[in-house]
Design an enzyme around this catalytic site. Structure first.
Site, short mmCIF file in Angstrom:
data_model
loop_
_atom_site.label_atom_id
_atom_site.label_comp_id
_atom_site.label_asym_id
_atom_site.label_seq_id
_atom_site.Cartn_x
_atom_site.Cartn_y
_atom_site.Cartn_z
CE LYS A 149 -26.06 14.55 -13.38
NZ LYS A 149 -26.13 15.85 -13.50
CD GLU A 192 -27.41 16.36 -16.39
OE1 GLU A 192 -26.28 16.70 -16.28
OE2 GLU A 192 -28.46 15.91 -15.77
CB CYS A 224 23.92 3.32 -28.63
SG CYS A 224 23.13 4.71 -27.74
CB SER A 273 -16.37 10.94 -8.05
OG SER A 273 -14.93 11.71 -8.34
CG LEU A 274 -20.54 11.78 -11.92
CD1 LEU A 274 -20.64 12.09 -13.46
CD2 LEU A 274 -21.99 11.23 -11.49
CG ASP A 287 -1.02 4.89 0.14
OD1 ASP A 287 -2.00 4.84 -0.60
OD2 ASP A 287 -1.00 4.58 1.35
CB CYS A 336 27.59 6.25 -27.64
SG CYS A 336 27.01 4.51 -27.06
CB CYS A 391 22.75 2.36 -24.55
SG CYS A 391 24.51 3.11 -24.47
CE LYS A 405 -14.32 8.51 -18.74
NZ LYS A 405 -13.47 9.28 -17.95
CD GLU A 417 -17.28 19.68 -15.97
OE1 GLU A 417 -17.94 19.49 -14.89
OE2 GLU A 417 -16.36 19.04 -16.22
CG ASP A 430 -12.69 16.48 -20.86
OD1 ASP A 430 -12.64 16.16 -19.58
OD2 ASP A 430 -11.97 15.69 -21.89
CB CYS A 461 25.83 6.51 -23.89
SG CYS A 461 24.49 7.18 -25.10
CG ASP A 520 -1.92 -0.80 0.88
OD1 ASP A 520 -2.09 -1.39 -0.03
OD2 ASP A 520 -2.98 -1.10 2.03
CB ALA A 521 3.99 2.13 1.87
CE1 TYR A 540 -22.36 18.95 -12.79
CE2 TYR A 540 -21.51 19.74 -14.98
CZ TYR A 540 -21.42 19.29 -13.70
OH TYR A 540 -20.11 19.21 -13.20
CE LYS A 543 -17.49 12.22 -16.27
NZ LYS A 543 -16.33 13.08 -16.61
NE ARG A 555 -15.15 16.12 -7.15
CZ ARG A 555 -14.44 15.37 -7.42
NH1 ARG A 555 -13.28 15.50 -8.12
NH2 ARG A 555 -14.58 14.11 -6.86
S1 IVH Z 1 -23.13 15.36 -12.01
C1 IVH Z 1 -22.47 13.98 -8.14
N1 IVH Z 1 -22.98 16.03 -14.69
O1 IVH Z 1 -18.04 14.76 -14.35
C2 IVH Z 1 -22.85 14.18 -9.34
N2 IVH Z 1 -21.19 15.91 -13.80
O2 IVH Z 1 -16.83 12.59 -12.77
C3 IVH Z 1 -21.52 14.92 -10.02
N3 IVH Z 1 -19.29 16.40 -15.43
O3 IVH Z 1 -16.99 16.41 -11.23
C4 IVH Z 1 -21.54 15.84 -10.96
N4 IVH Z 1 -20.49 16.73 -17.12
O4 IVH Z 1 -16.83 17.77 -13.51
C5 IVH Z 1 -22.49 15.88 -13.52
N5 IVH Z 1 -23.71 16.57 -17.02
C6 IVH Z 1 -22.65 16.44 -16.03
C7 IVH Z 1 -21.24 16.41 -15.99
C8 IVH Z 1 -20.56 16.15 -15.05
C9 IVH Z 1 -19.17 16.67 -16.59
C10 IVH Z 1 -17.86 16.10 -14.48
C11 IVH Z 1 -18.09 16.82 -13.35
C12 IVH Z 1 -17.83 15.86 -12.15
C13 IVH Z 1 -17.19 14.77 -12.91
C14 IVH Z 1 -17.49 13.58 -12.13
#
Ligand code: IVH
Length: 695
Positions: free
Chosen positions: A307, A132, A425, A100-101, A55, A428, A443, A331, A190, A136, A448, A51-52, A242, A134, A155
């Site tokens: 969602k 929705e 190489c 996060s998601l 980490d 060298c 090499c 994804k 976003e 970036d 070198c 683990d260390a 959103y 996602k 965040r």
């Molecule tokens: S909902 C708890 N909706 O994805 C719900 N997030 O992987 C979290 N993101 O930090 C947010 N498009 O930066 C939501 N339509 C969308 C999104 C979205 C992009 C990003 C957001 C979040 C990350 C999570």
């Protein structure tokens, strides 16, 4: 990329390739290692490292990302443990955590999520799903009090983010004032950089001779997480809202439709592609459709977020510590493009490893232009059967590292020949060696030029000796002219020698003076940095710190055996062995000797050594400026923490003492007096640090 000799060549024909960036390379390497360990740990339940060590990898990545916000990726594994808010910004605590998601990597994982949802809901619930895109970009929280934008934050680690209010105020489309808003309204969404604006920005950037930005996401993050609102304003960022965070009771919302209707009514930007479905087949259809159309919008998307629409149902499902159970990110698979593989070349790094890489006709894939891709080793080239001249499929592994997937065989020239690993190489000219059972070719020539150069560049890099002004060109010059054969020689360079190399570079004396000063200052870098600089395999910053603290100096580390090193809590057998191997090599020892005789500090100084934990459980607040014994208040705080104590910013009844320096504010003094907390000066602080108590 260790070998950059094609950059000028490609630049000449008008092709821009991302400049070599050791931080980028290291971050990428770390992400891949971490992802592999995650897979071993979570996927197969069989961790391959202690683990260390794991980490340490994550901490190293977080450190790089904190220092270089432009390198943060949305799916960086550092996000799993939270990327600690950068100290450059005031911290903002999120009343409602920003989560996060969880990801679904394909449609079957999406179905599995659907199944789980149905199990947790009642039969009569008839869930509706909101789909929705996602985006970036980077998530921000924007708070309005009585309709006035009062605070915007990133965040961060989900609990504490960074205050970026001034920068967010410059983003078009985000209202500064909202009439008719609930008393408290926290809008989440976003921040992103539209692709057209990104391209325009890069045109300007390259026209001004600057390096191009890598991709819209990093540029958006870098534009928001810096200090100057004018810079943010000039980047033309945009925003999609959103979600709601904290709201006062006058905002009554029971579903995502109502959320979006409210956001729209209040004048916040809501993405037009949002759709709601009751039938899960339609949800899958939406995901499939957008997989195809992912490049249509003028903003980057990397998936679809599904969602549950009903907030009461969300409530029923709840969240894990990291992500809600009521939402999932589908994804998109990594994007693939085809391009021509111009040639296969080999670069030699500081360890002597010779790595084949593909020189590609530059192609825009996964958000940036790719002109080169590593092919790892001889077996990989053979397994992929890629040949110079082939049309190849290219993609971004984990959406970060460019990868050659394989050749398009139908397009192969009849004359084409398999590639064979060079016998000598490229730098060298001596024989390259591949041992039985080893996938890598090396090499073995320590002198070198390619090895020496990359070793010195590493030594001078930020994480190591941090010698500003010692760039690649200078290093190459020094090595070519035989002035530097290893890192030890750097500290013996004279001003005249540097002038010889730099003058050829049309530089002036100031540059040389600055470089001389930088080299001189580097003599005093902390021991862990020196250990990193030496390039001991597997040794990252946290392990270097632990080893330095345990042994106190290079001499003692060099004389330690692997068992002694492994006995340190947090050090595994691989690192321990690597350290002993390094110091048992006579060449390495002679480099260390040279560093020593050239005045490089190879021991911890007193305040870096492990102090006895005499302040454990005690909290000492320091205020005002301390310019007597300690250099600064920060230094004093560090000394308190090093002795096991705490040094918070405010006085409470549990404070052991308040140390007061010059020009201290009155409020902490008043508070201390009110609570009966002892007030001390610098002399007393010294006693506290020596014996752990007030005199
Ligand atoms: S909902 C708890 N909706 O994805 C719900 N997030 O992987 C979290 N993101 O930090 C947010 N498009 O930066 C939501 N339509 C969308 C999104 C979205 C992009 C990003 C957001 C979040 C990350 C999570």
């Amino acid at each position: 990329m260790e070998n950059d000799k094609y950059l000028p060549l490609l630049a000449k024909v008008g092709i821009v390739v991302n400049k070599p960036d050791p931080d980028y390379d290291r971050a990428t390497e770390l992400r891949i290692q971490i992802a592999a360990h995650d897979e071993a740990y979570h996927g197969r339940d069989e961790p391959v490292v202690p683990d260390a060590d794991y980490d340490a990898l994550v901490r190293e990545l977080v450190a790089i990302e904190n220092r270089r916000p432009d390198l943060v990726t949305s799916d960086s594994p550092s996000g799993l443990v939270g990327s600690e808010p950068n100290e450059m910004f005031a911290p903002v605590e999120h009343e409602v955590p920003m989560m996060s998601l969880d990801n679904a990597m394909d449609l079957s994982e999406l179905d599995a999520w659907h199944e789980r949802i149905l199990k947790s809901l009642d039969d009569s619930d008839n869930p509706r799903f909101v789909c929705e895109l996602k985006f970036d970009g980077l998530a921000v929280s924007i708070r309005y009090d009585d309709g006035e934008l009062t605070r915007a934050a990133t965040r961060g680690n989900g609990r504490v983010g960074e205050d970026v209010t001034h920068n967010v105020l410059t983003i078009r489309g985000i209202p500064h004032r909202i009439d008719d808003a609930p008393k408290i309204l926290e809008v989440r969404g976003e921040v992103y950089l539209p692709i057209s604006r990104f391209n325009e920005l890069n045109r300007q950037q390259t026209a001004n001779g600057g390096p191009p930005f890598a991709n819209p996401r990093n540029t958006a993050a870098g534009s928001l997480r810096q200090k100057d609102p004018e810079v943010t304003a000039s980047r033309n960022l945009a925003f999609w809202s959103y979600q709601l965070g904290q709201t006062s009771s006058d905002a009554t919302i029971s579903s995502s439709e109502e959320t979006f209707a409210l956001l729209e009514r209040l004048g916040l930007p809501v993405n037009p592609e949002i759709q709601e479905f009751s039938n899960f087949a339609d949800v899958r259809g939406f995901c499939r459709e957008w997989m195809e159309k992912r490049h249509e919008p003028d903003y980057e998307i990397d998936g679809v977020v599904v969602k549950l629409a009903d907030l009461a149902q969300r409530e029923k499902l709840g969240s894990t510590s990291r992500a809600p159970r009521w939402a999932i990110a589908f994804k998109f698979p990594p994007e693939e493009k085809i391009t021509r593989l111009l040639q296969i070349d080999v670069s030699v790094g500081r360890t002597g490893r010779a790595t084949p890489f593909a020189v590609l006709e530059p192609v825009f894939v996964g958000g940036s232009t790719v002109g080169m891709a590593t092919l790892h080793n001889e077996d990989q080239v053979a397994a992929k059967d890629v040949r110079p001249g082939d049309i190849v499929v290219v993609r971004k592994a984990g959406d970060v590292i460019p990868e050659v997937v394989g050749p398009v065989l139908g397009e192969r020239d009849d004359e084409s020949q398999p590639w064979s690993f060079p016998k000598t190489c490229p730098s060298c000219g001596l024989a390259l060696v591949r041992s039985d059972g080893d996938a890598n070719t090396y090499c073995l020539n320590r002198t070198c030029p390619a090895r020496v150069e990359t070793g010195i560049i590493h030594f001078a890099s930020r994480n190591a000796l941090d010698i500003e002004g010692l760039g690649e060109r200078t290093v190459r010059g020094l090595v070519e002219q035989g002035l530097v054969r290893d890192v030890g020689d750097l500290f013996g360079l004279t001003k005249n020698q540097l002038l010889e190399v730099l003058v050829a570079d049309a530089s002036n004396e100031t540059l040389v003076n600055n470089l001389m000063t930088a080299i001189d200052e580097a003599r005093q870098r902390p021991l862990p940095n020196v250990l990193i600089g030496l390039g001991i395999e597997h040794l990252g910053p946290s392990a270097a710190e632990l080893i330095a603290r345990r042994f106190g100096g290079v001499e003692a580390i060099a004389n330690a055996d692997a068992d002694e090193i492994e006995a340190i809590d947090g050090i595994g057998p691989v690192i321990a062995q690597s350290v002993t191997d390094f110091f048992s090599n006579s060449h390495n020892r002679s480099v260390v000797e040279k560093l020593k005789s050239n005045g490089v500090r190879l021991d911890l100084v007193e305040e870096e050594r492990d102090a006895p934990q005499i302040l454990a459980g005690r909290s000492v607040v320091v205020t005002g400026s301390l310019d007597g014994w300690f250099i600064s208040r920060e230094e004093a705080k560090k000394a308190i923490v090093a002795r096991g104590g705490k040094s918070p910013g405010s006085v409470s009844k549990s404070t052991y003492a308040l140390v007061v320096g010059a020009e201290a504010g009155q409020s902490k003094l008043d508070k201390a007096e009110e609570l009966g907390v002892p007030i001390a000066g610098e002399a007393e602080l010294r006693r506290i640090l020596d014996i752990g108590e007030l005199p």
